[in-house]
Write an enzyme that holds these catalytic residues in place. Sequence first.
Site, PDB file in Angstrom:
ATOM      1  CB  SER A 156       0.281  -0.124   0.043  1.00  0.00           C
ATOM      2  OG  SER A 156       0.429   0.570   1.135  1.00  0.00           O
ATOM      3  CD  GLU A 157      -3.882   5.711   0.928  1.00  0.00           C
ATOM      4  OE1 GLU A 157      -3.382   6.855   1.228  1.00  0.00           O
ATOM      5  OE2 GLU A 157      -4.710   5.242   1.175  1.00  0.00           O
ATOM      6  CG  ASN A 158       2.684   3.010   0.570  1.00  0.00           C
ATOM      7  OD1 ASN A 158       1.434   2.587   0.923  1.00  0.00           O
ATOM      8  ND2 ASN A 158       3.886   2.851   1.610  1.00  0.00           N
ATOM      9  CB  SER A 210      -0.380   4.553  -5.698  1.00  0.00           C
ATOM     10  OG  SER A 210      -1.379   3.905  -5.076  1.00  0.00           O
TER      11      SER A 210
END
Length: 216
Positions: A44-46, A86
Site C-alpha cells: 500500500s502506498e501509505n 513506500s
Amino acid sequence: MPKNYIAQRIGKEFKNGMYANLGIGIPTLSADYIPEGVEVFLQSENGALLFGPKPQRGMSNPDLSNAGTEPITMLPGGSLFDINASFAMIRGGHIDMTVLGALEVDQHGNLASWKIPGKCLSGMGGAMDLLYGCKKVIAALTHTDKYGHSKIKKQCALPLTGAHVVDMIITDKAVFSVTGEGIILDELAPGVTVTEIIDLTEADIINIDDWKNNEK
C-alpha cells in the site's frame, strides 16, 4: 454486484511471489479474492507490505489501513514503514503489478483517474508514480458510467493521469489487453454477448470480428 465481479476477476491475476499494489476503490476489494495457495505481497502506498483481507467486524486496528483508509489485516512477516520507503519501492521498479481504478481509459493505453471538470477532487495522489513505476498496470472500472456512456474510449476526454501505461483493462463486462496496435478482447463476463460489448464500447476492438464469427 459489478464491483465484486471485477474484484474477483482481478484476483485471477495474482501470481505466487508477486508484489502488487492495490489502488483506492474496486482494486482494494480484490484483497479478499487472492486464490488459495497463492502468496501475494500486497503493498500500500501509505506504507504497508504483506496484508490480507479486511478484518472481521470489531477486529480492526485503527492504525492499520490501506491507501483508501480501509482497515486491513497484516499477515505474518508483514511490515509497516513511512511513505518515503513506500515510494522508493514504487519508483525503483520493485512492484510487479498495480491495479488502479479509473474514470476513463482508451485504446492507446491512456488512463484518466484524477480530475472531473467543475468538481473538486483530492488530486492525483500516488497514481502517477504507480503508472510509471510498476511493471504491469491493470485498470479496473465499470464498463459504463451511470448514464450508460462507455468508459472505454477511443481517446480519453478527461485530463490524463498517465499516457500509454495500461496493459490490461478489467470491467464488469469484459477483459481487454492493451497493445501498441489497440485493445484486444480477451474475455466476456458471464452472460455478456459480443453485441453488447460492441454497443457499450466506444474504443475500437481490433479482434472483434473473430469474436463475432465465433458467436455465430
